[in-house]
Motif scaffolding. Structure first.
Motif, mmCIF file in Angstrom:
data_model
loop_
_atom_site.group_PDB
_atom_site.id
_atom_site.type_symbol
_atom_site.label_atom_id
_atom_site.label_comp_id
_atom_site.label_asym_id
_atom_site.label_seq_id
_atom_site.Cartn_x
_atom_site.Cartn_y
_atom_site.Cartn_z
ATOM 1 N N ALA A 204 0.821 -1.216 0.000
ATOM 2 C CA ALA A 204 0.000 0.000 0.000
ATOM 3 C C ALA A 204 0.852 1.261 0.000
ATOM 4 O O ALA A 204 0.388 2.326 -0.427
ATOM 5 C CB ALA A 204 -0.928 -0.004 1.218
ATOM 6 N N GLU A 205 2.095 1.167 0.467
ATOM 7 C CA GLU A 205 2.947 2.352 0.516
ATOM 8 C C GLU A 205 3.323 2.842 -0.878
ATOM 9 O O GLU A 205 3.698 4.000 -1.048
ATOM 10 C CB GLU A 205 4.205 2.052 1.334
ATOM 11 N N ALA A 213 5.751 13.506 0.308
ATOM 12 C CA ALA A 213 7.183 13.565 0.603
ATOM 13 C C ALA A 213 7.635 14.978 0.944
ATOM 14 O O ALA A 213 8.673 15.168 1.589
ATOM 15 C CB ALA A 213 7.987 13.033 -0.584
ATOM 16 N N SER A 214 6.863 15.980 0.528
ATOM 17 C CA SER A 214 7.230 17.374 0.798
ATOM 18 C C SER A 214 6.652 17.887 2.110
ATOM 19 O O SER A 214 6.772 19.080 2.403
ATOM 20 C CB SER A 214 6.751 18.272 -0.348
ATOM 21 N N LEU A 215 6.032 17.011 2.895
ATOM 22 C CA LEU A 215 5.422 17.453 4.151
ATOM 23 C C LEU A 215 6.431 18.096 5.098
ATOM 24 O O LEU A 215 6.161 19.171 5.649
ATOM 25 C CB LEU A 215 4.721 16.275 4.826
ATOM 26 N N PRO A 216 7.620 17.507 5.332
ATOM 27 C CA PRO A 216 8.586 18.181 6.216
ATOM 28 C C PRO A 216 8.984 19.563 5.710
ATOM 29 O O PRO A 216 9.136 20.496 6.508
ATOM 30 C CB PRO A 216 9.779 17.218 6.223
ATOM 31 N N ALA A 281 7.470 10.936 10.549
ATOM 32 C CA ALA A 281 8.681 10.116 10.618
ATOM 33 C C ALA A 281 8.347 8.656 10.901
ATOM 34 O O ALA A 281 9.110 7.759 10.524
ATOM 35 C CB ALA A 281 9.619 10.659 11.695
ATOM 36 N N ILE A 282 7.209 8.398 11.533
ATOM 37 C CA ILE A 282 6.815 7.020 11.846
ATOM 38 C C ILE A 282 6.169 6.333 10.650
ATOM 39 O O ILE A 282 6.470 5.174 10.349
ATOM 40 C CB ILE A 282 5.854 7.003 13.054
ATOM 41 N N VAL A 283 5.279 7.037 9.934
ATOM 42 C CA VAL A 283 4.452 6.377 8.921
ATOM 43 C C VAL A 283 4.980 6.519 7.503
ATOM 44 O O VAL A 283 4.451 5.862 6.597
ATOM 45 C CB VAL A 283 3.004 6.926 8.970
#
Length: 316
Positions: A204-205, A213-216, A281-283
């Motif tokens: 599913a990833e 990917a641009s969230l940080p 960072a976890i998911v």
């Protein structure tokens, strides 16, 4: 009592939920028992930066110098004998802020983590893929006309809980019999140690929206924008609170935030930003599922009961 605690199970829907559960389980059984107020701890940490520091007072006059570099104050450059309310030379230096300590509950502070994690309720692992984005519209359409697949998967998952048949959780580097774990369920491009239950719903990833990917970077941009605008807001709040100027018409209609409100606002924003960063960072897809060898033997997974079984099976 233990039997009652282990009755039922825990439903895990999708890989992100699985990663969050495993991270919480590992941290809960490996970290200390002290009760720490995270908001208070962050407030103490934020006091160490300089965003709310008072600016250094500027000198009221510049001394003239003679040939031998001796300063010679002139009458025009001497400070006024009538002290002003906000004269930097007459203002007292702000008292140093008292160091705050994080309030902690010392109960259990010296209790070491257990050597083995106690047995946990069985896990019901339910795969789930959420299609988001323009490029995945065809998949959304297919899902819309094939809802029966999801209904069937949900019914089968509920049936596993009702029947209560379980098997041990297959840990990394653990050998498992063919009837307890099918290594074909794990992706072929993963190393052998990842061909365990930690590989649950890993496919599913691949469907994660690329913009995630641009969230940080988006969080960092929002943080920078906020701190760039903070000095002006802070200067306005201090000028109005000290009576250095009268509020404007706009400020009377919509009063600007006070310094106390600005501090509370920053704490709230930092709590949200740091929580989002820690959660991502976890998911995120390149983060492995957290695992501790002490959890081996503590977990189990619901499975389909043998065909023809009509009564609730005893948990293994």
């Amino acid at each position: 009592r233990e039997r009652r605690a282990l009755a039922g199970g825990i439903v895990i829907v999708g890989r992100p939920t699985f990663k969050e559960y495993m991270a919480g389980l590992r941290r809960g059984w490996s970290e200390g028992l002290q009760k720490v107020d995270r908001e208070e701890a962050l407030a103490v940490l934020l006091e160490e930066d300089n965003h709310f520091d008072e600016p250094e007072p500027e000198s009221a006059f510049e001394p003239e110098t003679l040939g031998d570099d001796e300063p010679l104050p002139t009458k025009s450059r001497l400070p006024s004998s009538r002290p002003g309310v906000f004269n930097p030379l007459t203002m007292r230096a702000p008292e140093p802020a008292k160091q705050k300590t994080v309030t902690q509950n010392v109960d259990g502070a010296d209790v070491p983590p257990p050597q083995r994690v106690p047995r946990q309720p069985a896990l019901l692992l339910v795969p789930f893929t959420n299609h988001i984005g323009i490029q995945q519209v065809p998949n959304m359409i297919w899902d819309f006309f094939n809802e029966r697949k999801k209904v069937q998967a949900g019914a089968e998952a509920g049936y596993r809980i009702v029947m209560g048949q379980t098997r041990p959780f297959v840990a990394p580097n653990a050998s498992a019999a063919a009837d307890t774990f099918n290594v074909a369920d794990a992706p072929a491009d993963k190393p052998a140690e990842d061909k365990s239950d930690l590989a649950f719903d890993v496919d599913a990833e691949a469907w994660y929206k690329s913009s995630t990917a641009s969230l940080p970077a988006e969080i960092e941009k929002a943080r920078k924008t906020y701190y760039d605008a903070l000095p002006a807001k802070l200067a306005t709040a201090r000028a109005l609170s000290r009576g250095e100027r009268e509020p404007t018409k706009e400020e009377l209609n919509a009063p600007p935030p006070t310094e106390v409100e600005l501090r509370a606002e920053r704490l709230k924003k930092e709590m949200r930003w740091r929580g989002d960063e820690e959660g991502w960072a976890i998911v995120r897809s390149d983060s492995p599922v957290e695992w501790d060898p002490r959890m081996e033997g503590a977990l189990s997974v619901f499975v389909d009961p043998p065909k023809g079984e009509e009564v609730v099976g005893e948990k293994s």
